[in-house]
Design an enzyme around this catalytic site. Structure first.
Site, mmCIF file in Angstrom:
data_model
loop_
_atom_site.group_PDB
_atom_site.id
_atom_site.type_symbol
_atom_site.label_atom_id
_atom_site.label_comp_id
_atom_site.label_asym_id
_atom_site.label_seq_id
_atom_site.Cartn_x
_atom_site.Cartn_y
_atom_site.Cartn_z
ATOM 1 N N ASP A 144 0.882 -1.171 0.000
ATOM 2 C CA ASP A 144 0.000 0.000 0.000
ATOM 3 C C ASP A 144 0.913 1.213 0.000
ATOM 4 O OD1 ASP A 144 -3.218 0.393 0.827
ATOM 5 O OD2 ASP A 144 -1.976 2.153 1.202
ATOM 6 N N ASP A 193 -7.850 -3.822 -4.637
ATOM 7 C CA ASP A 193 -9.039 -3.351 -3.911
ATOM 8 C C ASP A 193 -8.946 -1.819 -3.952
ATOM 9 O OD1 ASP A 193 -11.266 -3.286 -2.293
ATOM 10 O OD2 ASP A 193 -10.161 -3.613 -0.434
ATOM 11 N N CYS A 208 -15.980 -0.788 -3.764
ATOM 12 C CA CYS A 208 -17.253 -0.837 -3.026
ATOM 13 C C CYS A 208 -18.135 0.290 -3.578
ATOM 14 C CB CYS A 208 -17.045 -0.734 -1.527
ATOM 15 S SG CYS A 208 -16.143 0.710 -1.008
HETATM 16 C C1 LIG Z 1 -10.315 0.496 -0.579
HETATM 17 S S1 LIG Z 1 -8.845 0.819 0.258
HETATM 18 C C2 LIG Z 1 -8.214 -0.784 0.563
HETATM 19 C C3 LIG Z 1 -8.816 -1.452 1.764
HETATM 20 C C4 LIG Z 1 -8.092 -2.724 2.153
HETATM 21 N N1 LIG Z 1 -7.900 -3.626 1.053
HETATM 22 C C5 LIG Z 1 -8.838 -3.442 3.266
HETATM 23 O O1 LIG Z 1 -9.559 -4.411 2.991
HETATM 24 O O2 LIG Z 1 -8.703 -3.008 4.421
HETATM 25 C C6 LIG Z 1 -7.789 1.386 -1.007
HETATM 26 C C7 LIG Z 1 -6.327 1.482 -0.607
HETATM 27 O O3 LIG Z 1 -5.569 1.840 -1.767
HETATM 28 C C8 LIG Z 1 -4.420 2.509 -1.312
HETATM 29 N N2 LIG Z 1 -3.763 3.179 -2.450
HETATM 30 C C9 LIG Z 1 -3.990 4.403 -2.967
HETATM 31 N N3 LIG Z 1 -3.148 4.628 -4.002
HETATM 32 C C10 LIG Z 1 -2.386 3.516 -4.145
HETATM 33 C C11 LIG Z 1 -1.340 3.142 -5.042
HETATM 34 N N4 LIG Z 1 -0.938 3.959 -5.996
HETATM 35 N N5 LIG Z 1 -0.763 1.940 -4.890
HETATM 36 C C12 LIG Z 1 -1.177 1.094 -3.925
HETATM 37 N N6 LIG Z 1 -2.194 1.392 -3.041
HETATM 38 C C13 LIG Z 1 -2.769 2.580 -3.155
HETATM 39 C C14 LIG Z 1 -4.955 3.433 -0.232
HETATM 40 O O4 LIG Z 1 -3.927 3.838 0.626
HETATM 41 C C15 LIG Z 1 -6.019 2.549 0.429
HETATM 42 O O5 LIG Z 1 -5.487 1.921 1.583
#
Ligand SMILES: C[S@@+](CC[C@H](N)C(=O)[O-])C[C@H]1O[C@@H](n2cnc3c(N)ncnc32)[C@H](O)[C@@H]1O
Length: 383
Positions: free
Chosen positions: A239, A283, A336
């Site tokens: 992340d 996700d 979601c």
């Molecule tokens: C919907 S949340 C994920 C929730 C997590 N999978 C859970 O079940 O608790 C989306 C995530 O994408 C991350 N994110 C944003 N930009 C990103 C990137 N360029 N690469 C990887 N992760 C990223 C955010 O920090 C956030 O934690």
């Protein structure tokens, strides 16, 4: 009505607005309330429950209350309409009002939902999203079976049901204090919506396989992907946010999962994992329009501009994540959201641009009354 409690509702609403105008523009309502109660320790659990419930309701119905409340639309004025009597509630059925007003949704977001779902379904979904959410649990099958936890909870007079779609889920029919339960402290159960469990279950990783949870956040999906792998093979959690990843480390450990590695963006192992993963889960950050029940304030922060920014970000993240999938591996894209722009349209774009095809029909669930949140999930592989 208890005047102290009412004063706290107003004070919380005003302070949250102030916090958002200041240094924390994206502060979610649930986190804000947790901090508010920490700062007001003298409020007992009944006070807290009441203040939370009313604060959430006021946010849910803010649009309709604004329509019925004379200017200026301050929280004090909205609260007068809300608490005076229940007449405002009958307006939710007034079909002479614009649909978005009686459903208390911002015009732009409602129009997008109408575009994706049609008017009738958009009204139905908005009404479901205005209900209070239920609590779902996921049983950690590395430690215990769902049947055992189900029996334990029943024996403690907890009103609980088994979820129909998720094999490891339980649904609580009423609010319960879970954090004190030994089953919670021992890592047997975690709070996780059924929709989130179903997304993770699309990653059908077998013992010995390698999985990259590319947007792992605090590890919610990895916690669900790992148990069927029986601690064989490996789960990598990546992340861009370190604070979330640190939380995921604690949760994985508590769950008894040993075959995992936390990978912040600059980790030297990351480049070595390219083209090695059996499964990659994206996700993606999204509008969260299918989960508005949990944070009803989110709907008021929606704008089409933000939607286009999410769409662009989802494409960037997907392209970066795809590099880790091995030739015959699979990539699972999930949101979601209930908006086509973030779901079916994105999957069409990914398939065309990267030469992928759908391994199976995508899952697309709308939020259910007294049920799970809305979500979308598609599994793709290379042609
Ligand atoms: C919907 S949340 C994920 C929730 C997590 N999978 C859970 O079940 O608790 C989306 C995530 O994408 C991350 N994110 C944003 N930009 C990103 C990137 N360029 N690469 C990887 N992760 C990223 C955010 O920090 C956030 O934690």
């Amino acid at each position: 009505m208890n005047a102290t409690r009412v004063r706290h509702v107003e004070s919380a609403l005003i302070r949250l607005d102030q916090a958002r105008r200041g240094e924390t523009p994206n502060l979610p309502l649930d986190l804000f309330l947790r901090r508010y109660f920490q700062a007001h320790k003298f409020l007992d659990s009944a006070d807290r429950a009441w203040i939370s419930e009313k604060t959430y309701e006021l946010y849910r119905w803010r649009g309709l209350l604004d329509h019925l409340t004379p200017q200026p639309h301050s929280w004090a004025n909205r609260m007068r309409t809300f608490f005076l009597n229940d007449r405002w509630r009958s307006q939710t059925q007034n079909d002479k009002l614009p649909h978005n007003v009686r459903c208390s949704f911002p015009k732009e977001l409602f129009a997008r939902m109408e575009g994706s779902l049609g008017t009738k379904a958009a009204i139905k979904v908005s009404n479901v999203l205005n209900e209070p959410p239920l609590t779902f649990l996921r049983v950690n099958t590395l430690k215990i079976s769902r049947d055992k936890v189900f029996s334990f909870l029943l024996a403690k007079s907890v009103a609980v049901e088994k979820t129909v779609s998720s094999k490891s889920g339980l649904m609580l029919s009423s609010k319960q204090k879970l954090l004190d339960l030994p089953e919670y402290k021992l890592g047997y159960i975690e709070i996780q919506d059924e929709s989130s469990q179903l997304i993770a279950q699309q990653v059908d990783a077998k013992p010995g396989q390698h999985v990259l949870d590319f947007c792992a956040g605090s590890g919610g999906k990895s916690l669900c992907v790992a148990p069927p792998m029986l601690n064989r093979g490996h789960v990598y959690l990546h992340d861009t946010r370190d604070t979330k990843l640190s939380k995921s480390r604690r949760r994985m450990r508590k769950a008894g999962i040993t075959n995992y590695t936390i990978l912040p963006p600059s980790h030297p192992l990351l480049p070595k994992l390219r083209a090695k993963m059996d499964w990659v889960l994206v996700d993606a950050p999204c509008s969260q329009s299918g989960a508005i029940r949990r944070n009803p304030d989110m709907k008021w922060a929606y704008s089409d501009d933000r939607l286009w920014r999410w769409v662009a970000q989802q494409r960037e993240i997907f392209e970066a994540a795809l590099k880790y999938v091995k030739d015959d591996g699979k990539i699972v894209y999930a949101t979601c959201s209930v908006l086509d722009e973030e779901n079916a349209q994105q999957v069409r774009f990914f398939c065309e641009k990267f030469g992928l095809y759908l391994s199976r029909p995508p899952l697309h669930a709308l939020p259910q009354s007294r049920g799970m949140d809305g979500f979308f999930c598609a599994t793709m592989e290379r042609r």
